[in-house]
Design an enzyme around this catalytic site. Structure first.
Site, short mmCIF file in Angstrom:
data_model
loop_
_atom_site.label_atom_id
_atom_site.label_comp_id
_atom_site.label_asym_id
_atom_site.label_seq_id
_atom_site.Cartn_x
_atom_site.Cartn_y
_atom_site.Cartn_z
N HIS A 298 -28.24 -59.16 -49.38
CA HIS A 298 -29.32 -58.83 -50.31
C HIS A 298 -30.27 -57.83 -49.69
CE1 HIS A 298 -30.76 -62.21 -47.82
NE2 HIS A 298 -31.91 -61.57 -47.85
N LYS B 243 -32.55 -50.97 -37.07
CA LYS B 243 -32.41 -52.09 -36.13
C LYS B 243 -30.95 -52.45 -35.87
CE LYS B 243 -36.80 -54.26 -37.31
NZ LYS B 243 -37.36 -55.30 -38.17
N GLU C 8 -34.34 -67.90 -48.85
CA GLU C 8 -35.48 -67.14 -49.37
C GLU C 8 -35.45 -67.15 -50.89
OE1 GLU C 8 -35.75 -63.57 -46.04
OE2 GLU C 8 -34.29 -63.41 -47.65
N ARG D 50 -28.10 -57.78 -40.18
CA ARG D 50 -28.34 -56.60 -41.01
C ARG D 50 -27.09 -55.77 -41.24
NH1 ARG D 50 -32.74 -57.35 -37.81
NH2 ARG D 50 -34.68 -57.69 -38.94
N LYS E 169 -32.36 -69.66 -43.13
CA LYS E 169 -33.51 -68.96 -43.68
C LYS E 169 -33.32 -68.69 -45.18
CE LYS E 169 -36.53 -64.99 -43.01
NZ LYS E 169 -36.51 -63.53 -43.08
N HIS F 194 -28.50 -64.05 -44.21
CA HIS F 194 -29.01 -65.06 -43.28
C HIS F 194 -27.98 -66.14 -43.08
CE1 HIS F 194 -32.74 -62.99 -43.82
NE2 HIS F 194 -32.67 -63.15 -45.11
N GLN G 195 -29.31 -57.29 -45.78
CA GLN G 195 -29.20 -58.34 -44.78
C GLN G 195 -28.60 -59.60 -45.37
OE1 GLN G 195 -33.52 -60.28 -44.81
NE2 GLN G 195 -33.59 -58.11 -44.28
N SER H 10 -34.06 -53.51 -45.28
CA SER H 10 -32.69 -53.53 -44.81
C SER H 10 -31.81 -54.49 -45.62
CB SER H 10 -32.64 -53.91 -43.33
OG SER H 10 -33.22 -55.17 -43.13
ZN LIG Z 1 -33.53 -61.85 -46.49
#
Ligand SMILES: [Zn+2]
Length: 439
Positions: free
Chosen positions: A285, A310, A138, A304, A136, A113, A111, A109
C-alpha cells in the site's frame, strides 16, 4: 485525571502539505497558539499518543500540566491504561495504538508490514532495519478527498495491464506474461488450490519486476512516461486516472520502480471524507494525496517497495506478501453502528478493523448548537480529536465543560463517561475517537 487536553507534536517530513494548507499545521497551531506556521515548510504528521520521539503533553491539567502522556501513564499505568489493557498488550508505558493526522502532498513509499510472526523473525535477523518485533496494522480514514494504493488489482485487470502496456510487458517478459494470462483463474474460491496457484503466478510477476536491474527500470520508466503523452488512450482503457497519475508521480520520484509496481499493479483507491480502508498485514500500500486520520499499532516495521530513497528489502518483500487480489470496493471498510453512544449527533460511525489494538469512532453533529451526545465508559484509554467545527466535552454529571475547537485533542481515561455538545453553526462539529478495549 480522566479527561484532559493534549498538545501534540508533529513531523515535518518532506512529503507533507506546505504551510497552512496542511491540516496538521492548522491543528497544531489551533491546539498551541505558540506554534507559528512556517509557510515554506511541510507539515506531514500530528502524533497523538505515548510515542517517546514525538510526545503529547498535558494542557490545563493542574499538577500534570506539561507532563507527557507517556510520563503520566508510567506514573500510574492502571489508572491511565486499565489493568485489562496492561494484561492483554503487556506494556505499562504506552497505549497499544498510535493515533495520527497525516497531510499528504507527495506519495509515500510503497510498503507492506509483517504480521506478528514475521515481525518477530525479521527483528531477530535484522534489528537495524526492523526495530521491533510487533505487527503494524494501519487504518486510514479520509478527512478530505484521499487517494492511495491498496492491494493488487483483480487478476483480469492485471492481465489487461500486462498485455496493454509495452514497457511493463518487456520488463516481465513475453513468456511470463503469457503464463500469467493463460494460467490465472479469476473466479477461484478464496483458499482453494486455484486461488493458491493464482497467487503464485502473481508472485512470479511481482518478483520479476522487483528484481529487474535499476538501469532497465529507469529506461523503461522514461519510455512509459513518454507513452502517457503520445498514447494516453492506451492508459485510459485501463483507468481514466492512470496517465495523469504516472505523470504526477514521475515528477515526485523520477524514473522510479513505483511507477510500475504501484501505478500499474496496485489498486488506485479514492476515498471520500469519512470513508476508510484497513491495510492488512503483508499487503502492499501507499498514500498518494489528501488529509487522513490514521490509527496504527505501536511498531515501526516497514518493508518498502518503491517511491523511497530508503532501504528496500526486495527478497523479504517478494516472499512475504499475501498476493491477495481484490477490487477497490472490497478494500474499503464497512461503516458500522455503535452501541455505546446515544444522543442527538447526526452521525455516529464505528470503524472496527479485524485486530485488537484499536477501533475509531466518528461523531458528527449538524450545524445546530446545543445538541448533546453521551458515551458509556470504555474500559480502556481513548484519544479524541476535533477535525471540524467546535463544541465542548465534559464528564457526564460534571458542571465543568471544556472547549473543543478544531485541532483540539483530549485524552479520556478508562471508564470515564463523557458527553459532547455541539456549538458551531457554520461547520458541522466533527470528532474522531480512537479507543481500545480488552474484550
Ligand atoms: Zn503502511
Amino acid at each position: 485525571m480522566s479527561l484532559f487536553r493534549l498538545d501534540c507534536g508533529y513531523q515535518n517530513y518532506d512529503w507533507g502539505k506546505i504551510g497552512s494548507s496542511s491540516a496538521v499545521a492548522q491543528f497544531a497551531a489551533s491546539s498551541n497558539p505558540a506554534t507559528k506556521i512556517d509557510e515554506s515548510k511541510p507539515y506531514a504528521e500530528l502524533w497523538m499518543g505515548t510515542h517517546p520521539s514525538v510526545p503529547s503533553k498535558a494542557v490545563d491539567a493542574g499538577n500534570n500540566t506539561g507532563k507527557t502522556l507517556r510520563e503520566l501513564v508510567e506514573s500510574d499505568p492502571t489508572a491511565y491504561l486499565h489493568s485489562s489493557i496492561i494484561e492483554k498488550f503487556g506494556s505499562e508505558k504506552e497505549l497499544p495504538f498510535l493515533f495520527k493526522v497525516l497531510s499528504i502532498e507527495k506519495v509515500l513509499s510503497i510498503q507492506a508490514h509483517p504480521d506478528k510472526k514475521l515481525g518477530a523473525q525479521l527483528h531477530a535477523a535484522d534489528p537495524k532495519n526492523y526495530p521491533d518485533d510487533n505487527h503494524k496494522p494501519e487504518m486510514a480514514i479520509a478527512v478530505t478527498a484521499f487517494e492511495g494504493f491498496c492491494g493488487f488489482k483483480p487478476l483480469q485487470e492485471l492481465a489487461q495491464t500486462l498485455q496493454t502496456i509495452p514497457e511493463l510487458n518487456e520488463i516481465i517478459g513475453q513468456d511470463l506474461v503469457e503464463e500469467f494470462v493463460g494460467g490465472i483463474k479469476p473466479d477461484a474460491e478464496l483458499g482453494s488450490s486455484d486461488d493458491a496457484a493464482n497467487r503464485k503466478l502473481l508472485q512470479k510477476v511481482f518478483g520479476q519486476l522487483m528484481n529487474t536491474e535499476d538501469t532497465i527500470i529507469k529506461a523503461k520508466a522514461r519510455s512509459l512516461l513518454a507513452r502517457t503523452k503520445s498514447e494516453p488512450e492506451l492508459f485510459g482503457a485501463i483507468s481514466p486516472f492512470l496517465a495523469e497519475l504516472i505523470q504526477r508521480l514521475d515528477k515526485q520520484f523520477p524514473e522510479d520502480i513505483g511507477l510500475f509496481c504501484g501505478c500499474l499493479l496496485l489498486n488506485h483507491v479514492h476515498l471520500k471524507a469519512g470513508e476508510a480502508m484497513f491495510l492488512q498485514a503483508k499487503d502492499p500500500h501507499a498514500y498518494i494525496s489528501g488529509d487522513i486520520i490514521e490509527c496504527m499499532a505501536a511498531s515501526d516495521n516497514v518493508v518498502r517497495a518503491g517511491f523511497t530513497p530508503k532501504f528496500k528489502d526486495v527478497k523479504n518483500l517478494v516472499e512475504m506478501l499475501t498476493y491477495s487480489y481484490d477490487s477497490v470496493e472490497k478494500q474499503k471498510m464497512p461503516l458500522l453502528p455503535f452501541a455505546k453512544s446515544s444522543g442527538e449527533a447526526a452521525k455516529s460511525v464505528l470503524y472496527n478493523p479485524p485486530i485488537a489494538e484499536f477501533a475509531v469512532l466518528q461523531i458528527i453533529f449538524d450545524t445546530v448548537a446545543g445538541k448533546v451526545q453521551s458515551f458509556d465508559g470504555f474500559e480502556g484509554p481513548s484519544i479524541i480529536i476535533c477535525t471540524e467545527g467546535s463544541g465542548s466535552i465534559n464528564i457526564t454529571g460534571s458542571e465543568t465543560s471544556l472547549p473543543v475547537k478544531t485541532g483540539y485533542v483530549y485524552f479520556i481515561g478508562p471508564n470515564a463517561e463523557v458527553q459532547l455538545e455541539s456549538e458551531s453553526t457554520d461547520k458541522p462539529f466533527t470528532t474522531y475517537r480512537a479507543f481500545v478495549e480488552a474484550e
